[in-house]
Design a protein around this motif. Sequence first.
Motif, PDB file in Angstrom:
ATOM      1  N   LEU A 125     -22.505  77.652  63.689  1.00 19.19           N
ATOM      2  CA  LEU A 125     -21.960  78.923  64.151  1.00 19.19           C
ATOM      3  C   LEU A 125     -21.807  79.861  62.969  1.00 19.19           C
ATOM      4  O   LEU A 125     -21.242  79.499  61.950  1.00 19.19           O
ATOM      5  CB  LEU A 125     -20.603  78.718  64.821  1.00 19.19           C
ATOM      6  N   ASN A 126     -22.319  81.054  63.147  1.00 16.30           N
ATOM      7  CA  ASN A 126     -22.114  82.132  62.181  1.00 16.30           C
ATOM      8  C   ASN A 126     -21.144  83.082  62.869  1.00 16.30           C
ATOM      9  O   ASN A 126     -21.538  83.870  63.708  1.00 16.30           O
ATOM     10  CB  ASN A 126     -23.444  82.818  61.862  1.00 16.30           C
ATOM     11  N   LYS A 127     -19.856  82.928  62.534  1.00 16.75           N
ATOM     12  CA  LYS A 127     -18.768  83.506  63.318  1.00 16.75           C
ATOM     13  C   LYS A 127     -18.861  82.858  64.702  1.00 16.75           C
ATOM     14  O   LYS A 127     -18.691  81.670  64.823  1.00 16.75           O
ATOM     15  CB  LYS A 127     -18.843  85.028  63.320  1.00 16.75           C
ATOM     16  N   ALA A 128     -19.151  83.609  65.755  1.00 17.75           N
ATOM     17  CA  ALA A 128     -19.259  82.979  67.071  1.00 17.75           C
ATOM     18  C   ALA A 128     -20.701  82.907  67.559  1.00 17.75           C
ATOM     19  O   ALA A 128     -20.951  82.534  68.688  1.00 17.75           O
ATOM     20  CB  ALA A 128     -18.399  83.725  68.091  1.00 17.75           C
ATOM     21  N   LYS A 129     -21.641  83.240  66.705  1.00 19.79           N
ATOM     22  CA  LYS A 129     -23.059  83.255  67.088  1.00 19.79           C
ATOM     23  C   LYS A 129     -23.725  81.924  66.751  1.00 19.79           C
ATOM     24  O   LYS A 129     -23.640  81.458  65.612  1.00 19.79           O
ATOM     25  CB  LYS A 129     -23.799  84.380  66.364  1.00 19.79           C
ATOM     26  N   THR A 175     -26.517  79.780  65.527  1.00 15.48           N
ATOM     27  CA  THR A 175     -27.516  80.181  64.531  1.00 15.48           C
ATOM     28  C   THR A 175     -28.330  78.983  64.073  1.00 15.48           C
ATOM     29  O   THR A 175     -27.794  77.894  63.871  1.00 15.48           O
ATOM     30  CB  THR A 175     -26.819  80.819  63.315  1.00 15.48           C
ATOM     31  N   LYS A 210     -22.717  72.893  58.880  1.00 13.44           N
ATOM     32  CA  LYS A 210     -22.318  74.073  59.657  1.00 13.44           C
ATOM     33  C   LYS A 210     -21.651  73.705  60.983  1.00 13.44           C
ATOM     34  O   LYS A 210     -21.180  74.575  61.701  1.00 13.44           O
ATOM     35  CB  LYS A 210     -23.550  74.949  59.951  1.00 13.44           C
ATOM     36  N   ASN A 244     -17.529  74.536  60.884  1.00 10.87           N
ATOM     37  CA  ASN A 244     -17.057  75.722  60.167  1.00 10.87           C
ATOM     38  C   ASN A 244     -16.353  76.783  61.011  1.00 10.87           C
ATOM     39  O   ASN A 244     -16.063  77.839  60.508  1.00 10.87           O
ATOM     40  CB  ASN A 244     -18.242  76.392  59.452  1.00 10.87           C
ATOM     41  N   SER A 245     -16.104  76.519  62.282  1.00 15.29           N
ATOM     42  CA  SER A 245     -15.564  77.584  63.120  1.00 15.29           C
ATOM     43  C   SER A 245     -14.207  77.235  63.720  1.00 15.29           C
ATOM     44  O   SER A 245     -13.894  76.072  63.961  1.00 15.29           O
ATOM     45  CB  SER A 245     -16.535  77.921  64.245  1.00 15.29           C
ATOM     46  N   GLU A 246     -13.418  78.274  63.953  1.00 13.07           N
ATOM     47  CA  GLU A 246     -12.129  78.100  64.630  1.00 13.07           C
ATOM     48  C   GLU A 246     -12.368  77.744  66.097  1.00 13.07           C
ATOM     49  O   GLU A 246     -13.427  78.002  66.653  1.00 13.07           O
ATOM     50  CB  GLU A 246     -11.320  79.401  64.542  1.00 13.07           C
ATOM     51  N   MET A 280     -13.594  80.483  68.488  1.00 12.31           N
ATOM     52  CA  MET A 280     -14.996  80.818  68.265  1.00 12.31           C
ATOM     53  C   MET A 280     -15.901  79.740  68.850  1.00 12.31           C
ATOM     54  O   MET A 280     -16.925  80.020  69.459  1.00 12.31           O
ATOM     55  CB  MET A 280     -15.277  80.966  66.767  1.00 12.31           C
ATOM     56  N   SER A 281     -15.495  78.495  68.662  1.00 14.40           N
ATOM     57  CA  SER A 281     -16.273  77.376  69.168  1.00 14.40           C
ATOM     58  C   SER A 281     -16.362  77.432  70.692  1.00 14.40           C
ATOM     59  O   SER A 281     -17.426  77.219  71.267  1.00 14.40           O
ATOM     60  CB  SER A 281     -15.636  76.062  68.716  1.00 14.40           C
TER      61      SER A 281
END
Length: 198
Positions: free
Chosen positions: A43-47, A49, A171, A174-176, A179-180
């Motif tokens: 995840l790149n922020k919420a995207k 990727t 990766k 890496n997200s909250e 976001m996940s």
Amino acid sequence: INITTKFCRCIIQMLVEEPFYAHFLSGIVRKVTNEVPTAAVGLNKAKITLYVNDSFFLKELTTFSSRVAVIKHETLHLLFKHLFRFDFKKYNPKILNIAADLVVNQFIGKWKLPSTAITLKHFPNLDLKENESVEYYYEKLIKLNKKKNKDTSKITLNEILNRNSHSDHSKWMNSEDYMSNHAEKELDRIIEQTRNRI
């Protein structure tokens, strides 16, 4: 020829031979970067990727088939939702990575995986069944890790844990949570959209 051209050629070939994967990838952000040493999804922020290291893709993957195999490998991690299914704090991350790779590498088909790929043949004496879950392979590998018995595999688990792989899983964590959750819903939407296009 740059990485974008070579990557697009892989997608075009997948469109001809395995259209589901090619259509699915059209909904995923692709990022050429040195953030990963090889290739990864995350995840790149919420995207959602797909990350690809330029040098790895162009220099280390020396055949067209191996490039397609790596792209399909990363795509399968997404389709099996390996980014979202686990509480990573409860698992040995390196062994979980191997277990996840054992799952997806069974579905690569005609494409030729890089020599660094982990497959069931690396553990001939564990009697690993085909087409099992990540959890199944994880439990088997944890037991092997506890035994530390070098006779139980073609190469030791320790060697596998310490070798470089063609797939980077850093990766995945890496997200909250919010976001996940958002990204998983987006992944479900892309999968459904892909099904409707085929």
